[in-house]
Design a protein around this motif. Structure first.
Motif, short mmCIF file in Angstrom:
data_model
loop_
_atom_site.label_atom_id
_atom_site.label_comp_id
_atom_site.label_asym_id
_atom_site.label_seq_id
_atom_site.Cartn_x
_atom_site.Cartn_y
_atom_site.Cartn_z
N SER A 56 52.77 72.27 -4.53
CA SER A 56 52.49 70.82 -3.88
C SER A 56 50.98 70.57 -4.87
N THR A 57 51.10 69.24 -5.15
CA THR A 57 49.91 68.65 -5.63
C THR A 57 49.60 67.14 -5.17
N THR A 58 48.26 66.85 -5.44
CA THR A 58 47.83 65.56 -5.30
C THR A 58 46.99 64.85 -6.69
N ALA A 59 46.99 65.85 -7.70
CA ALA A 59 46.36 65.54 -8.79
C ALA A 59 47.07 65.97 -10.05
N GLY A 60 48.38 65.44 -10.08
CA GLY A 60 49.53 65.76 -11.14
C GLY A 60 48.93 65.26 -12.29
N ALA A 61 49.09 65.70 -13.63
CA ALA A 61 48.68 65.17 -14.75
C ALA A 61 49.96 65.25 -15.82
N GLY A 62 51.20 65.43 -15.42
CA GLY A 62 52.31 65.29 -16.13
C GLY A 62 52.60 66.46 -17.08
N GLY A 63 53.26 66.28 -18.14
CA GLY A 63 53.27 67.50 -19.07
C GLY A 63 54.41 68.45 -18.49
N THR A 64 54.17 69.98 -18.83
CA THR A 64 55.20 70.66 -18.04
C THR A 64 54.43 71.40 -17.17
N VAL A 65 55.14 71.50 -15.77
CA VAL A 65 54.48 72.06 -14.72
C VAL A 65 55.13 73.33 -14.19
N LYS A 66 54.83 74.34 -13.99
CA LYS A 66 55.51 75.58 -13.73
C LYS A 66 55.27 75.83 -12.08
N ALA A 67 55.84 75.69 -11.26
CA ALA A 67 55.78 76.24 -9.90
C ALA A 67 56.11 77.42 -9.40
N THR A 68 55.47 78.39 -9.34
CA THR A 68 55.90 79.89 -8.96
C THR A 68 56.20 79.97 -7.63
N ALA A 69 57.56 80.46 -7.34
CA ALA A 69 57.60 80.52 -5.68
C ALA A 69 57.25 81.86 -5.28
N PRO A 70 56.94 81.68 -3.92
CA PRO A 70 56.65 83.01 -3.31
C PRO A 70 57.61 84.05 -3.39
N LYS A 71 57.25 85.29 -3.52
CA LYS A 71 58.16 86.44 -3.47
C LYS A 71 59.27 86.48 -2.41
N ASN A 72 60.47 86.55 -3.07
CA ASN A 72 61.72 86.71 -1.93
C ASN A 72 62.21 85.24 -1.48
N THR A 73 62.03 84.26 -2.39
CA THR A 73 62.06 82.77 -2.17
C THR A 73 63.67 82.79 -2.23
N THR A 74 64.69 82.15 -1.56
CA THR A 74 66.03 81.88 -1.71
C THR A 74 66.35 80.43 -1.05
N GLY A 75 67.31 79.98 -1.84
CA GLY A 75 67.81 78.65 -1.35
C GLY A 75 68.91 78.21 -2.21
N ARG A 76 69.71 77.27 -1.82
CA ARG A 76 70.65 76.65 -2.36
C ARG A 76 70.37 75.24 -3.06
N TYR A 77 69.50 74.63 -2.22
CA TYR A 77 69.09 73.30 -2.97
C TYR A 77 67.42 73.30 -3.51
N VAL A 78 67.36 72.65 -4.35
CA VAL A 78 65.75 72.27 -4.81
C VAL A 78 65.58 70.99 -4.97
N ARG A 79 64.36 70.74 -4.42
CA ARG A 79 64.21 69.05 -4.75
C ARG A 79 62.69 68.70 -5.11
N LEU A 80 62.55 67.80 -6.00
CA LEU A 80 61.23 67.32 -6.39
C LEU A 80 61.07 66.22 -5.51
N TYR A 81 60.23 66.08 -4.73
CA TYR A 81 59.84 64.92 -3.83
C TYR A 81 58.53 64.30 -4.08
N GLY A 82 58.40 63.10 -4.64
CA GLY A 82 57.52 62.50 -5.15
C GLY A 82 56.81 61.65 -4.09
N THR A 83 55.44 61.51 -3.84
CA THR A 83 54.95 60.63 -2.92
C THR A 83 53.87 59.48 -3.47
N GLU A 84 53.48 59.88 -4.88
CA GLU A 84 52.33 59.00 -5.44
C GLU A 84 52.79 58.94 -7.08
#
Length: 99
Positions: A56-84
């Motif tokens: 999560s960020t409130t100071a995004g600067a564009g470009g390439t952003v790598k979000a590292t998930a906590p260890k043992n994160t599992t899921g079927r769905y991934v979502r980018l949810y933009g608020t600003e």
């Protein structure tokens, strides 16, 4: 990088990826176009209804952003949810790489 998703010119906006089955997720890399998000979350879900934020960020600067998930994160769905948005346009990404 030959594709692009762009949102409407409003907030909030989101894009969801269905991986087809549950996977272990180690990272999600966003490749922003010029119309990037200032405030947004990267979320993971097993059912497409209940979401867990892995970045999560409130100071995004564009470009390439790598979000590292906590260890043992599992899921079927991934979502980018933009608020600003950071520009006069909506949100726009070339690619969302899920590993």
């Amino acid at each position: 990088m030959a594709t692009r998703w762009s949102s409407a010119y409003s907030v909030p906006e989101w894009i969801m990826v269905d991986l087809g089955e549950t996977w272990r997720i180690s990272s999600v890399t966003l490749f922003w176009e010029t119309a990037y998000g200032r405030a947004y979350r990267v979320e993971v879900s097993g059912d497409g209804s209940t979401w867990k934020s892995i970045y999560s960020t409130t100071a995004g600067a564009g470009g390439t952003v790598k979000a590292t998930a906590p260890k043992n994160t599992t899921g079927r769905y991934v979502r980018l949810y933009g608020t600003e948005v950071a520009t006069i346009w909506g949100f726009s990404i070339f690619e969302m790489e899920i590993r």
